[in-house]
Design a protein around this motif. Structure first.
Motif, PDB file in Angstrom:
ATOM      1  N   GLY A   1       0.571 -20.544   2.784  1.00  0.00           N
ATOM      2  CA  GLY A   1      -0.308 -21.699   2.969  1.00  0.00           C
ATOM      3  C   GLY A   1      -0.677 -21.908   4.429  1.00  0.00           C
ATOM      4  O   GLY A   1      -1.838 -22.202   4.753  1.00  0.00           O
ATOM      5  N   GLN A   2       0.294 -21.760   5.312  1.00  0.00           N
ATOM      6  CA  GLN A   2       0.014 -21.931   6.732  1.00  0.00           C
ATOM      7  C   GLN A   2      -0.921 -20.844   7.259  1.00  0.00           C
ATOM      8  O   GLN A   2      -1.803 -21.125   8.062  1.00  0.00           O
ATOM      9  CB  GLN A   2       1.318 -21.944   7.527  1.00  0.00           C
ATOM     10  CG  GLN A   2       2.106 -23.215   7.318  1.00  0.00           C
ATOM     11  CD  GLN A   2       3.403 -23.204   8.095  1.00  0.00           C
ATOM     12  OE1 GLN A   2       4.187 -22.264   7.992  1.00  0.00           O
ATOM     13  NE2 GLN A   2       3.608 -24.237   8.878  1.00  0.00           N
ATOM     14  N   VAL A   3      -0.736 -19.619   6.812  1.00  0.00           N
ATOM     15  CA  VAL A   3      -1.628 -18.536   7.225  1.00  0.00           C
ATOM     16  C   VAL A   3      -3.047 -18.827   6.747  1.00  0.00           C
ATOM     17  O   VAL A   3      -4.015 -18.640   7.482  1.00  0.00           O
ATOM     18  CB  VAL A   3      -1.127 -17.165   6.706  1.00  0.00           C
ATOM     19  CG1 VAL A   3      -2.193 -16.090   6.864  1.00  0.00           C
ATOM     20  CG2 VAL A   3       0.156 -16.764   7.420  1.00  0.00           C
ATOM     21  N   SER A   4      -3.170 -19.310   5.542  1.00  0.00           N
ATOM     22  CA  SER A   4      -4.487 -19.657   5.006  1.00  0.00           C
ATOM     23  C   SER A   4      -5.162 -20.726   5.863  1.00  0.00           C
ATOM     24  O   SER A   4      -6.351 -20.626   6.185  1.00  0.00           O
ATOM     25  CB  SER A   4      -4.339 -20.131   3.562  1.00  0.00           C
ATOM     26  OG  SER A   4      -5.578 -20.525   3.050  1.00  0.00           O
ATOM     27  N   MET A   5      -4.398 -21.742   6.255  1.00  0.00           N
ATOM     28  CA  MET A   5      -4.961 -22.801   7.107  1.00  0.00           C
ATOM     29  C   MET A   5      -5.352 -22.256   8.481  1.00  0.00           C
ATOM     30  O   MET A   5      -6.396 -22.620   9.024  1.00  0.00           O
ATOM     31  CB  MET A   5      -3.970 -23.950   7.254  1.00  0.00           C
ATOM     32  CG  MET A   5      -3.829 -24.795   6.004  1.00  0.00           C
ATOM     33  SD  MET A   5      -2.836 -26.285   6.237  1.00  0.00           S
ATOM     34  CE  MET A   5      -1.216 -25.577   6.480  1.00  0.00           C
TER      35      MET A   5
ATOM     36  N   LEU B   1       5.139 -21.435   1.635  1.00  0.00           N
ATOM     37  CA  LEU B   1       4.854 -22.225   2.825  1.00  0.00           C
ATOM     38  C   LEU B   1       4.133 -21.378   3.869  1.00  0.00           C
ATOM     39  O   LEU B   1       3.101 -21.777   4.415  1.00  0.00           O
ATOM     40  CB  LEU B   1       6.147 -22.809   3.402  1.00  0.00           C
ATOM     41  CG  LEU B   1       6.003 -23.633   4.669  1.00  0.00           C
ATOM     42  CD1 LEU B   1       5.138 -24.857   4.419  1.00  0.00           C
ATOM     43  CD2 LEU B   1       7.369 -24.051   5.168  1.00  0.00           C
ATOM     44  N   LEU B   2       4.640 -20.187   4.128  1.00  0.00           N
ATOM     45  CA  LEU B   2       4.009 -19.304   5.104  1.00  0.00           C
ATOM     46  C   LEU B   2       2.617 -18.901   4.642  1.00  0.00           C
ATOM     47  O   LEU B   2       1.668 -18.912   5.437  1.00  0.00           O
ATOM     48  CB  LEU B   2       4.870 -18.052   5.337  1.00  0.00           C
ATOM     49  CG  LEU B   2       4.284 -17.037   6.317  1.00  0.00           C
ATOM     50  CD1 LEU B   2       4.129 -17.638   7.708  1.00  0.00           C
ATOM     51  CD2 LEU B   2       5.137 -15.794   6.351  1.00  0.00           C
TER      52      LEU B   2
ATOM     53  N   LYS C   1       9.569 -20.536  13.303  1.00  0.00           N
ATOM     54  CA  LYS C   1       8.937 -21.570  14.132  1.00  0.00           C
ATOM     55  C   LYS C   1       7.827 -22.273  13.370  1.00  0.00           C
ATOM     56  O   LYS C   1       7.632 -23.484  13.523  1.00  0.00           O
ATOM     57  CB  LYS C   1       8.410 -20.970  15.429  1.00  0.00           C
ATOM     58  CG  LYS C   1       9.507 -20.616  16.395  1.00  0.00           C
ATOM     59  CD  LYS C   1       8.941 -20.055  17.685  1.00  0.00           C
ATOM     60  CE  LYS C   1      10.076 -19.660  18.616  1.00  0.00           C
ATOM     61  NZ  LYS C   1       9.555 -19.052  19.847  1.00  0.00           N
ATOM     62  N   MET C   2       7.109 -21.537  12.542  1.00  0.00           N
ATOM     63  CA  MET C   2       6.050 -22.154  11.746  1.00  0.00           C
ATOM     64  C   MET C   2       6.651 -23.137  10.745  1.00  0.00           C
ATOM     65  O   MET C   2       6.116 -24.217  10.523  1.00  0.00           O
ATOM     66  CB  MET C   2       5.226 -21.077  11.045  1.00  0.00           C
ATOM     67  CG  MET C   2       4.408 -20.246  12.017  1.00  0.00           C
ATOM     68  SD  MET C   2       3.547 -18.879  11.251  1.00  0.00           S
ATOM     69  CE  MET C   2       2.240 -19.750  10.391  1.00  0.00           C
ATOM     70  N   ARG C   3       7.781 -22.781  10.143  1.00  0.00           N
ATOM     71  CA  ARG C   3       8.459 -23.666   9.199  1.00  0.00           C
ATOM     72  C   ARG C   3       8.951 -24.928   9.910  1.00  0.00           C
ATOM     73  O   ARG C   3       8.780 -26.043   9.420  1.00  0.00           O
ATOM     74  CB  ARG C   3       9.630 -22.959   8.534  1.00  0.00           C
ATOM     75  CG  ARG C   3      10.400 -23.829   7.540  1.00  0.00           C
ATOM     76  CD  ARG C   3      11.511 -23.095   6.836  1.00  0.00           C
ATOM     77  NE  ARG C   3      11.036 -21.938   6.092  1.00  0.00           N
ATOM     78  CZ  ARG C   3      10.350 -21.989   4.951  1.00  0.00           C
ATOM     79  NH1 ARG C   3      10.071 -23.144   4.419  1.00  0.00           N
ATOM     80  NH2 ARG C   3       9.964 -20.893   4.349  1.00  0.00           N
ATOM     81  N   GLU C   4       9.548 -24.760  11.091  1.00  0.00           N
ATOM     82  CA  GLU C   4      10.033 -25.906  11.856  1.00  0.00           C
ATOM     83  C   GLU C   4       8.889 -26.846  12.220  1.00  0.00           C
ATOM     84  O   GLU C   4       9.019 -28.063  12.120  1.00  0.00           O
ATOM     85  CB  GLU C   4      10.751 -25.433  13.117  1.00  0.00           C
ATOM     86  CG  GLU C   4      12.079 -24.754  12.848  1.00  0.00           C
ATOM     87  CD  GLU C   4      12.656 -24.059  14.075  1.00  0.00           C
ATOM     88  OE1 GLU C   4      12.054 -24.150  15.183  1.00  0.00           O
ATOM     89  OE2 GLU C   4      13.704 -23.404  13.928  1.00  0.00           O
ATOM     90  N   SER C   5       7.770 -26.286  12.629  1.00  0.00           N
ATOM     91  CA  SER C   5       6.604 -27.089  12.977  1.00  0.00           C
ATOM     92  C   SER C   5       6.090 -27.854  11.763  1.00  0.00           C
ATOM     93  O   SER C   5       5.745 -29.039  11.855  1.00  0.00           O
ATOM     94  CB  SER C   5       5.510 -26.177  13.525  1.00  0.00           C
ATOM     95  OG  SER C   5       4.352 -26.892  13.799  1.00  0.00           O
TER      96      SER C   5
END
Length: 93
Positions: free
Chosen positions: A19-23, A16-17, A76-80
């Motif tokens: 993927g979010q960093v990639s975005m 998940l992290l 916080k990134m996971r919660e978002s």
């Protein structure tokens, strides 16, 4: 000078992290650099191109804030992400 997102974790990263960093990199035209906690002080000393710091170390986040760097935590990134997915589920019903 290219913007950089620096990730410094004491815990293991997850999909998940990643993927979010990639975005985030794509959205902001930045590159990602994963560093070890032992290297954090030297990296923060040359913070000129750091756009964002993602870390689970509160002391490191405070140093980054003092330097004017945008910060975030994996939690916080996971919660978002979870809130966004919940909103999408509600919209699709």
């Amino acid at each position: 000078m290219e913007k950089e997102i620096v990730i410094c974790l004491q815990t293991k990263e997850d999909e998940l992290l990643t993927g979010q960093v990639s975005m985030l990199c794509e959205r902001h035209g930045a590159s990602a650099r994963w560093i070890l906690p032992a290297d954090a002080d030297s990296v923060m000393g040359s913070a000129g191109n750091i756009f964002m710091l993602i870390s689970d170390d509160e002391a490191l986040l405070e140093k980054a804030r003092a330097l004017g760097i945008t910060v975030n935590t994996p939690q916080k990134m996971r919660e978002s992400y979870e809130k966004a997915m919940e909103m999408l589920r509600k919209l699709s019903k």
